[in-house]
Design a protein around this motif. Structure first.
Motif, PDB file in Angstrom:
ATOM      1  N   ASP A 136       0.839  -1.200   0.000  1.00 18.45           N
ATOM      2  CA  ASP A 136       0.000   0.000   0.000  1.00 18.45           C
ATOM      3  C   ASP A 136       0.873   1.248   0.000  1.00 18.45           C
ATOM      4  OD1 ASP A 136       1.005  -0.334   2.519  1.00 18.45           O
ATOM      5  OD2 ASP A 136      -0.874   0.035   3.568  1.00 18.45           O
ATOM      6  N   LYS A 137       2.107   1.093  -0.463  1.00 20.13           N
ATOM      7  CA  LYS A 137       3.051   2.201  -0.510  1.00 20.13           C
ATOM      8  C   LYS A 137       3.174   2.729  -1.932  1.00 20.13           C
ATOM      9  CE  LYS A 137       5.068   1.635   3.697  1.00 20.13           C
ATOM     10  NZ  LYS A 137       6.096   2.047   4.527  1.00 20.13           N
ATOM     11  N   ALA A 138       3.591   3.971  -2.014  1.00 16.96           N
ATOM     12  CA  ALA A 138       3.838   4.611  -3.308  1.00 16.96           C
ATOM     13  C   ALA A 138       5.239   5.199  -3.286  1.00 16.96           C
ATOM     14  CB  ALA A 138       2.819   5.716  -3.551  1.00 16.96           C
ATOM     15  N   GLU A 139       5.851   5.246  -4.438  1.00 11.62           N
ATOM     16  CA  GLU A 139       7.175   5.848  -4.582  1.00 11.62           C
ATOM     17  C   GLU A 139       7.053   7.017  -5.538  1.00 11.62           C
ATOM     18  OE1 GLU A 139      11.036   4.557  -7.014  1.00 11.62           O
ATOM     19  OE2 GLU A 139      10.660   3.277  -5.266  1.00 11.62           O
ATOM     20  N   ILE A 140       7.487   8.180  -5.082  1.00 10.04           N
ATOM     21  CA  ILE A 140       7.454   9.379  -5.914  1.00 10.04           C
ATOM     22  C   ILE A 140       8.895   9.797  -6.145  1.00 10.04           C
ATOM     23  CG2 ILE A 140       6.731  11.795  -6.081  1.00 10.04           C
ATOM     24  CD1 ILE A 140       4.991   9.818  -3.534  1.00 10.04           C
ATOM     25  N   THR A 141       9.313   9.818  -7.395  1.00 15.64           N
ATOM     26  CA  THR A 141      10.677  10.229  -7.723  1.00 15.64           C
ATOM     27  C   THR A 141      10.603  11.446  -8.632  1.00 15.64           C
ATOM     28  OG1 THR A 141      11.476   7.956  -7.576  1.00 15.64           O
ATOM     29  CG2 THR A 141      12.887   9.542  -8.718  1.00 15.64           C
ATOM     30  N   LEU A 142      11.257  12.507  -8.223  1.00 19.75           N
ATOM     31  CA  LEU A 142      11.365  13.711  -9.036  1.00 19.75           C
ATOM     32  C   LEU A 142      12.784  13.764  -9.567  1.00 19.75           C
ATOM     33  CD1 LEU A 142      10.285  16.439 -10.072  1.00 19.75           C
ATOM     34  CD2 LEU A 142      11.092  17.437  -7.934  1.00 19.75           C
ATOM     35  N   SER A 143      12.911  13.681 -10.891  1.00 18.26           N
ATOM     36  CA  SER A 143      14.225  13.744 -11.538  1.00 18.26           C
ATOM     37  C   SER A 143      14.376  15.101 -12.196  1.00 18.26           C
ATOM     38  CB  SER A 143      14.368  12.642 -12.592  1.00 18.26           C
ATOM     39  OG  SER A 143      14.323  11.380 -11.983  1.00 18.26           O
ATOM     40  N   LEU A 144      15.381  15.828 -11.755  1.00 18.54           N
ATOM     41  CA  LEU A 144      15.657  17.138 -12.336  1.00 18.54           C
ATOM     42  C   LEU A 144      16.854  17.035 -13.261  1.00 18.54           C
ATOM     43  CD1 LEU A 144      15.311  19.383  -9.158  1.00 18.54           C
ATOM     44  CD2 LEU A 144      13.597  18.906 -10.908  1.00 18.54           C
ATOM     45  N   LYS A 145      16.739  17.641 -14.416  1.00 19.19           N
ATOM     46  CA  LYS A 145      17.815  17.610 -15.402  1.00 19.19           C
ATOM     47  C   LYS A 145      18.866  18.642 -14.976  1.00 19.19           C
ATOM     48  CE  LYS A 145      18.362  17.515 -20.389  1.00 19.19           C
ATOM     49  NZ  LYS A 145      17.676  17.670 -21.667  1.00 19.19           N
ATOM     50  N   THR A 146      19.676  18.213 -14.037  1.00 21.28           N
ATOM     51  CA  THR A 146      20.752  19.053 -13.524  1.00 21.28           C
ATOM     52  C   THR A 146      21.976  18.183 -13.355  1.00 21.28           C
ATOM     53  OG1 THR A 146      20.200  18.559 -11.232  1.00 21.28           O
ATOM     54  CG2 THR A 146      19.172  20.512 -12.193  1.00 21.28           C
ATOM     55  N   GLY A 147      23.107  18.791 -13.206  1.00 25.69           N
ATOM     56  CA  GLY A 147      24.304  18.010 -12.943  1.00 25.69           C
ATOM     57  C   GLY A 147      25.521  18.586 -13.624  1.00 25.69           C
TER      58      GLY A 147
END
Length: 161
Positions: A35-46
């Motif tokens: 019942d878990k969710a994974e939220i990943t925010l990927s920013l185009k930086t580096g």
């Protein structure tokens, strides 16, 4: 949402890919048995996007954002806290990933936290100074470990901020 598509991959569950009206792309996939969710925010930086005059700025800014999220999660009397949400950050040469894992019912709070911490972020001089000090300390500590070139076997020069 615009451009919503759903596809079924043979090795996983149905995947929903959508572009939000603000241009952000999202990918959603159910996880079986949880019942878990994974939220990943990927920013185009580096580092691949930085020139010599801006070298390392991604790490400083991402460090400030990660510290803000951790501080928020460590406060009591919040909808999401470190007790019910796991936060990790991954720095890569082309992306910075901020990941939150929480119960599905907390997903809207995680989206709000990411929005406020990343997209509405304003940095103060003390935050920048503290982050720079952390980076300098990390470099100082790591500077005591010799770096050996793989091809030549010679010591590689040390970076200083």
């Amino acid at each position: 949402m615009t451009g919503v598509q759903t596809c079924a991959l043979p090795i996983c569950f149905p995947v929903t890919i959508a572009e939000l009206s603000n241009g952000i792309n999202i990918v959603a996939m159910p996880v079986a048995g949880t019942d878990k969710a994974e939220i990943t925010l990927s920013l185009k930086t580096g580092s691949v996007y930085e020139n010599d005059s801006m070298s390392g700025i991604n790490n400083v800014i991402a460090s400030i954002i990660a510290e803000r999220i951790n501080t928020y999660l460590n406060r009591k009397n919040r909808s999401i806290t470190s007790a019910n949400t796991v936060f990790t950050t991954l720095f890569e040469p082309e992306h910075t990933n901020f990941k939150l894992v929480c119960y599905e019912s907390y997903v809207p709070y995680c989206f709000t936290l990411l929005r406020d911490s990343v997209f509405k972020a304003q940095f103060t001089q003390p935050e920048i100074d503290t982050a720079l000090a952390r980076v300098k300390e990390t470099l100082r500590v790591n500077d005591t470990i010799p770096r050996i070139g793989i091809v030549t076997g010679k010591q590689i020069g040390r970076a200083h901020v």
